[in-house]
Design a protein around this motif. Structure first.
Motif, mmCIF file in Angstrom:
data_model
loop_
_atom_site.group_PDB
_atom_site.id
_atom_site.type_symbol
_atom_site.label_atom_id
_atom_site.label_comp_id
_atom_site.label_asym_id
_atom_site.label_seq_id
_atom_site.Cartn_x
_atom_site.Cartn_y
_atom_site.Cartn_z
ATOM 1 N N LYS A 175 30.107 48.319 37.006
ATOM 2 C CA LYS A 175 28.533 48.694 37.060
ATOM 3 C C LYS A 175 28.410 47.515 37.961
ATOM 4 C CE LYS A 175 28.566 48.267 32.255
ATOM 5 N NZ LYS A 175 27.506 47.567 30.770
ATOM 6 N N LYS A 176 27.242 46.984 39.400
ATOM 7 C CA LYS A 176 27.135 46.032 39.933
ATOM 8 C C LYS A 176 26.520 45.453 39.300
ATOM 9 C CE LYS A 176 25.084 48.029 43.498
ATOM 10 N NZ LYS A 176 26.345 47.473 44.644
ATOM 11 N N SER A 177 25.904 45.198 37.737
ATOM 12 C CA SER A 177 25.493 44.259 37.310
ATOM 13 C C SER A 177 26.089 43.450 37.016
ATOM 14 C CB SER A 177 24.029 44.930 36.363
ATOM 15 O OG SER A 177 25.260 46.041 34.896
ATOM 16 N N GLU A 178 26.972 43.536 36.965
ATOM 17 C CA GLU A 178 28.222 42.783 36.812
ATOM 18 C C GLU A 178 29.065 42.557 37.862
ATOM 19 O OE1 GLU A 178 30.148 44.008 33.084
ATOM 20 O OE2 GLU A 178 28.327 43.891 31.643
ATOM 21 N N PRO A 179 29.050 41.756 39.262
ATOM 22 C CA PRO A 179 29.427 41.427 40.061
ATOM 23 C C PRO A 179 30.075 40.828 39.784
ATOM 24 C CG PRO A 179 27.016 40.413 40.186
ATOM 25 C CD PRO A 179 27.299 41.202 38.484
ATOM 26 N N LEU A 180 32.003 40.394 40.817
ATOM 27 C CA LEU A 180 32.570 39.219 40.337
ATOM 28 C C LEU A 180 32.232 38.805 41.511
ATOM 29 C CD1 LEU A 180 35.044 38.206 40.260
ATOM 30 C CD2 LEU A 180 36.199 40.004 41.568
ATOM 31 N N TYR A 210 43.090 46.879 38.260
ATOM 32 C CA TYR A 210 43.499 45.149 37.241
ATOM 33 C C TYR A 210 43.208 43.744 37.926
ATOM 34 C CZ TYR A 210 45.971 49.153 35.336
ATOM 35 O OH TYR A 210 46.605 50.390 34.658
ATOM 36 N N PHE A 211 43.433 43.768 39.306
ATOM 37 C CA PHE A 211 43.619 42.454 39.427
ATOM 38 C C PHE A 211 41.805 41.704 39.951
ATOM 39 C CE2 PHE A 211 42.744 39.365 43.555
ATOM 40 C CZ PHE A 211 44.406 39.120 43.154
ATOM 41 N N ASP A 212 40.981 42.842 39.767
ATOM 42 C CA ASP A 212 39.601 42.739 40.020
ATOM 43 C C ASP A 212 38.886 42.309 37.922
ATOM 44 O OD1 ASP A 212 38.897 42.149 42.410
ATOM 45 O OD2 ASP A 212 38.606 43.885 43.133
ATOM 46 N N ARG A 213 38.909 42.932 37.256
ATOM 47 C CA ARG A 213 38.571 42.688 35.684
ATOM 48 C C ARG A 213 39.052 41.336 35.593
ATOM 49 N NH1 ARG A 213 36.275 48.112 34.395
ATOM 50 N NH2 ARG A 213 36.704 47.330 31.833
ATOM 51 N N PHE A 214 40.719 41.232 35.885
ATOM 52 C CA PHE A 214 41.563 40.166 35.274
ATOM 53 C C PHE A 214 40.510 38.833 35.997
ATOM 54 C CE2 PHE A 214 44.054 36.687 35.509
ATOM 55 C CZ PHE A 214 45.037 36.593 34.371
ATOM 56 N N LEU A 215 40.138 38.816 37.346
ATOM 57 C CA LEU A 215 39.641 37.428 37.877
ATOM 58 C C LEU A 215 37.943 37.295 37.675
ATOM 59 C CD1 LEU A 215 40.508 36.848 41.579
ATOM 60 C CD2 LEU A 215 41.333 35.975 39.641
ATOM 61 N N PHE A 216 37.325 38.200 36.798
ATOM 62 C CA PHE A 216 36.067 38.414 36.094
ATOM 63 C C PHE A 216 36.015 37.790 35.130
ATOM 64 C CE2 PHE A 216 32.505 40.792 33.552
ATOM 65 C CZ PHE A 216 31.841 40.041 34.473
ATOM 66 N N ARG A 217 37.438 38.364 33.602
ATOM 67 C CA ARG A 217 37.555 37.537 32.842
ATOM 68 C C ARG A 217 38.164 36.020 32.420
ATOM 69 N NH1 ARG A 217 38.140 42.617 28.808
ATOM 70 N NH2 ARG A 217 36.299 44.396 29.624
ATOM 71 N N VAL A 229 34.795 44.954 48.592
ATOM 72 C CA VAL A 229 34.276 45.010 48.173
ATOM 73 C C VAL A 229 35.213 44.696 46.559
ATOM 74 C CG1 VAL A 229 31.589 45.933 48.577
ATOM 75 C CG2 VAL A 229 33.424 47.098 47.285
ATOM 76 N N ASN A 230 34.089 44.249 45.475
ATOM 77 C CA ASN A 230 35.057 43.961 44.345
ATOM 78 C C ASN A 230 34.661 45.292 43.638
ATOM 79 O OD1 ASN A 230 35.476 44.042 41.510
ATOM 80 N ND2 ASN A 230 33.546 43.058 41.082
ATOM 81 N N VAL A 231 36.122 46.466 43.419
ATOM 82 C CA VAL A 231 36.088 47.269 42.890
ATOM 83 C C VAL A 231 35.424 47.608 41.512
ATOM 84 C CG1 VAL A 231 38.377 48.150 44.565
ATOM 85 C CG2 VAL A 231 38.427 47.603 41.580
ATOM 86 N N MET A 232 35.439 47.015 40.907
ATOM 87 C CA MET A 232 34.490 46.789 39.483
ATOM 88 C C MET A 232 32.766 47.172 40.327
ATOM 89 S SD MET A 232 35.365 44.002 37.324
ATOM 90 C CE MET A 232 34.223 44.345 36.547
ATOM 91 N N GLU A 233 32.675 46.959 41.105
ATOM 92 C CA GLU A 233 30.311 47.127 41.589
ATOM 93 C C GLU A 233 30.712 49.437 42.181
ATOM 94 O OE1 GLU A 233 29.431 44.799 45.062
ATOM 95 O OE2 GLU A 233 30.595 43.003 43.633
ATOM 96 N N HIS A 234 31.768 49.655 42.692
ATOM 97 C CA HIS A 234 31.327 51.415 42.871
ATOM 98 C C HIS A 234 32.287 51.599 41.488
ATOM 99 C CE1 HIS A 234 28.663 50.412 45.739
ATOM 100 N NE2 HIS A 234 29.596 49.531 46.708
ATOM 101 N N ARG A 235 31.709 52.970 41.287
ATOM 102 C CA ARG A 235 32.412 54.034 40.120
ATOM 103 C C ARG A 235 33.086 54.869 41.109
ATOM 104 N NH1 ARG A 235 28.449 57.673 37.909
ATOM 105 N NH2 ARG A 235 29.820 58.176 37.253
ATOM 106 N N PRO A 236 34.231 54.569 40.546
ATOM 107 C CA PRO A 236 35.382 55.707 41.347
ATOM 108 C C PRO A 236 34.619 56.773 42.298
ATOM 109 C CG PRO A 236 36.894 54.579 39.673
ATOM 110 C CD PRO A 236 34.840 54.327 39.344
ATOM 111 N N SER A 237 34.092 57.326 41.199
ATOM 112 C CA SER A 237 33.726 58.742 42.040
ATOM 113 C C SER A 237 32.532 58.712 42.458
ATOM 114 C CB SER A 237 32.495 59.142 40.367
ATOM 115 O OG SER A 237 31.572 58.598 40.228
#
Length: 295
Positions: free
Chosen positions: A56-61, A98-105, A206-214
């Motif tokens: 989600k772009k609504s939860e940016p790192l 994994y790296f980005d999701r970990f740093l987000f939390r 960019v943080n890979v959480m911001e854009h869906r893989p598709s």
């Protein structure tokens, strides 16, 4: 019990059924609609998996200068290690998820630069266990200037697993390429080197959480196919594909425009991102690849 003669005759009779002509007729008789339905079901499954993990772009790192620096270092090392170990590109991308999701939390103090290096190793090791058939021993995952013991790496792996709630079977853009290219590139195949460069470039920027893989996958394909699509032509192209309803069109367009930076910084791209040699790159159906396994 069959006699030797009877057994040979029976075996021969069975083998005769599997001659070249018979098999060719069977292959040619496969219903194309069945194949289309299979691809649609597989693609639906990938979209479902993607959405269940929430990109989600609504939860940016939010990256401060320090995090941008260490993240860039992590990507550089991960891409080097990927090439050295012969890992697939999706393994490198998954490790950065994994790296980005970990740093987000989880917050790591800037004074503990060694912890970021250790995190890079743990993320790549975990991604390799999810994607690769053969995974090197943890003692082989080392960063220059650091010598982490196996137990130390294992503890970081466990911290990553617990932080991400053991949800490790995530989707990468590479999982979508086979399906998207099959539908979007029927007349002329795209340059896979360009597509992979674009995906890796986006991973760095960019943080890979911001854009869906598709979204990353389809944007990379569109950029590789045509570098000068107008907004109207771009929208027509997107509306012509069957899977457009699963995508956020504005997000695709944003990602598409981001990739234009590749043309602006093309000469410095290899140096900055340390992109690997892509001369032997090929695309396969990820769901038919028996080398993928969770370990």
């Amino acid at each position: 019990m069959l006699s030797k003669t009877e057994g040979d005759a029976s075996s021969s009779g069975l083998l005769c059924l599997e001659n070249e002509t018979f098999l060719k007729e069977k292959v040619e008789s496969v219903d194309e609609n069945y194949i289309a339905d299979y691809h649609e079901e597989c693609l639906q499954m990938l979209f479902d998996r993607e959405m269940s993990f929430g990109f989600k772009k609504s939860e940016p790192l939010v990256l401060c200068n320090y995090l941008k620096h260490v993240r860039s270092e992590a990507i550089t090392w991960i891409l080097k290690a990927r090439a050295a170990f012969g890992f697939r590109f999706q393994t490198a991308y998954l490790s950065m998820i994994y790296f980005d999701r970990f740093l987000f939390r989880y917050s790591i103090d800037s004074e503990k630069s060694w912890a970021m290096r250790l995190l890079s190793i743990a993320c790549l090791s975990l991604a390799a266990k999810m994607e690769e058939m053969e995974v090197p021993a943890l003692s082989e995952f080392q960063i220059e200037g650091f010598n982490f013991e196996t137990k130390t790496i294992q503890r970081m792996e466990l911290l990553v697993l617990n932080t991400l709630e053991w949800r490790m079977s995530l989707v990468t853009p590479f999982a979508f390429l086979h399906f998207f290219i099959t539908e979007m590139c029927k007349s002329s195949p795209p340059d896979m080197k360009v597509i992979i460069h674009l995906i890796l470039f986006t991973m760095k920027e960019v943080n890979v959480m911001e854009h869906r893989p598709s979204v990353v996958a389809v944007a990379a394909i569109l950029r590789a196919l045509n570098q000068r699509l107008s907004r109207k032509a771009w929208e027509c192209r997107m509306n012509s594909v069957s899977f457009s309803g699963f995508l956020e069109i504005e997000d695709v367009f944003t990602c598409y425009n981001l990739m234009q930076k590749v043309e602006m910084g093309k000469s410095n791209m290899q140096k900055t991102v340390n992109l690997p040699d892509l001369s032997s790159t090929r695309v396969t159906d990820p769901l038919a690849d028996s080398s993928t396994s969770a370990k």
